[in-house]
Design a protein around this motif. Structure first.
Motif, PDB file in Angstrom:
ATOM      1  N   LEU A  47       0.850  -1.183   0.000  1.00 57.41           N
ATOM      2  CA  LEU A  47       0.000   0.000   0.000  1.00 57.41           C
ATOM      3  C   LEU A  47       0.890   1.238   0.000  1.00 57.41           C
ATOM      4  O   LEU A  47       1.750   1.384   0.873  1.00 57.41           O
ATOM      5  CB  LEU A  47      -0.909  -0.001   1.225  1.00 57.41           C
ATOM      6  N   VAL A  48       0.676   2.109  -0.960  1.00 57.58           N
ATOM      7  CA  VAL A  48       1.505   3.308  -1.090  1.00 57.58           C
ATOM      8  C   VAL A  48       0.853   4.505  -0.409  1.00 57.58           C
ATOM      9  O   VAL A  48       1.492   5.198   0.391  1.00 57.58           O
ATOM     10  CB  VAL A  48       1.759   3.631  -2.574  1.00 57.58           C
ATOM     11  N   ALA A  49      -0.409   4.747  -0.729  1.00 53.04           N
ATOM     12  CA  ALA A  49      -1.087   5.918  -0.177  1.00 53.04           C
ATOM     13  C   ALA A  49      -2.589   5.741  -0.322  1.00 53.04           C
ATOM     14  O   ALA A  49      -3.053   5.053  -1.228  1.00 53.04           O
ATOM     15  CB  ALA A  49      -0.634   7.194  -0.891  1.00 53.04           C
ATOM     16  N   THR A  50      -3.324   6.387   0.586  1.00 55.57           N
ATOM     17  CA  THR A  50      -4.780   6.379   0.513  1.00 55.57           C
ATOM     18  C   THR A  50      -5.309   7.787   0.736  1.00 55.57           C
ATOM     19  O   THR A  50      -4.625   8.634   1.337  1.00 55.57           O
ATOM     20  CB  THR A  50      -5.416   5.451   1.568  1.00 55.57           C
ATOM     21  N   ILE A  51      -6.529   8.019   0.273  1.00 52.52           N
ATOM     22  CA  ILE A  51      -7.170   9.308   0.470  1.00 52.52           C
ATOM     23  C   ILE A  51      -8.670   9.090   0.606  1.00 52.52           C
ATOM     24  O   ILE A  51      -9.267   8.354  -0.176  1.00 52.52           O
ATOM     25  CB  ILE A  51      -6.838  10.285  -0.678  1.00 52.52           C
ATOM     26  N   THR A  52      -9.261   9.724   1.615  1.00 52.24           N
ATOM     27  CA  THR A  52     -10.697   9.626   1.795  1.00 52.24           C
ATOM     28  C   THR A  52     -11.395  10.679   0.927  1.00 52.24           C
ATOM     29  O   THR A  52     -10.746  11.552   0.329  1.00 52.24           O
ATOM     30  CB  THR A  52     -11.084   9.861   3.263  1.00 52.24           C
ATOM     31  N   ARG A  53     -12.728  10.608   0.896  1.00 56.00           N
ATOM     32  CA  ARG A  53     -13.475  11.583   0.124  1.00 56.00           C
ATOM     33  C   ARG A  53     -13.249  13.000   0.673  1.00 56.00           C
ATOM     34  O   ARG A  53     -13.265  13.968  -0.075  1.00 56.00           O
ATOM     35  CB  ARG A  53     -14.961  11.248   0.127  1.00 56.00           C
ATOM     36  N   ALA A  54     -13.010  13.085   1.962  1.00 58.49           N
ATOM     37  CA  ALA A  54     -12.744  14.388   2.589  1.00 58.49           C
ATOM     38  C   ALA A  54     -11.279  14.780   2.511  1.00 58.49           C
ATOM     39  O   ALA A  54     -10.867  15.759   3.133  1.00 58.49           O
ATOM     40  CB  ALA A  54     -13.191  14.352   4.051  1.00 58.49           C
ATOM     41  N   ALA A  55     -10.490  13.998   1.765  1.00 60.38           N
ATOM     42  CA  ALA A  55      -9.078  14.300   1.495  1.00 60.38           C
ATOM     43  C   ALA A  55      -8.152  14.043   2.675  1.00 60.38           C
ATOM     44  O   ALA A  55      -7.054  14.605   2.731  1.00 60.38           O
ATOM     45  CB  ALA A  55      -8.909  15.732   0.983  1.00 60.38           C
TER      46      ALA A  55
END
Length: 119
Positions: A47-55
């Motif tokens: 896993l490199v990176a994640t982002i939620t809908r709220a950033a």
């Protein structure tokens, strides 16, 4: 039918930069979390990176300070800006998205894009 279409991979010298894009196509209601994974030959997927809908973002320790994940909700697109690339960043990069539709919710994957960093 929902598809994740990636672009932006390629060959770059160490210290260089690349920007990956992943656009969600299809009839959907919304996109929840989005992320980037990578897999190098002979290694497990990371896993490199994640982002939620709220950033809200998270990063693997190996890329913190060098990679930036962002998203454009109006375009249903997630980006990965990769700076100060190292040979060990060489891998196939895939995007992932948690997508909701009419009465369903599933995770989808892109086809993958090759990133090669030469020393």
């Amino acid at each position: 039918q929902v598809q994740l279409v990636e672009s932006g991979g390629g060959l770059v010298q160490a210290g260089g930069s690349l920007r990956l894009s992943c656009a969600v196509a299809g009839s959907i209601f919304g996109i929840n979390d989005m992320g980037w994974f990578r897999q190098a030959p002979g290694k497990q997927r990371e896993l490199v990176a994640t982002i939620t809908r709220a950033a809200y973002t998270t990063y693997a320790d190996t890329v913190k300070g060098r990679f930036t994940i962002s998203r454009d909700n109006a375009k249903n697109t997630v980006y990965l800006q990769m700076n100060s690339l190292k040979p060990e960043d060489t891998a196939v990069y895939c995007c992932n998205a948690d997508i909701s539709g009419g009465g369903w919710r599933n995770y989808y994957w892109g086809q993958g894009t090759q990133v090669t960093v030469s020393s």
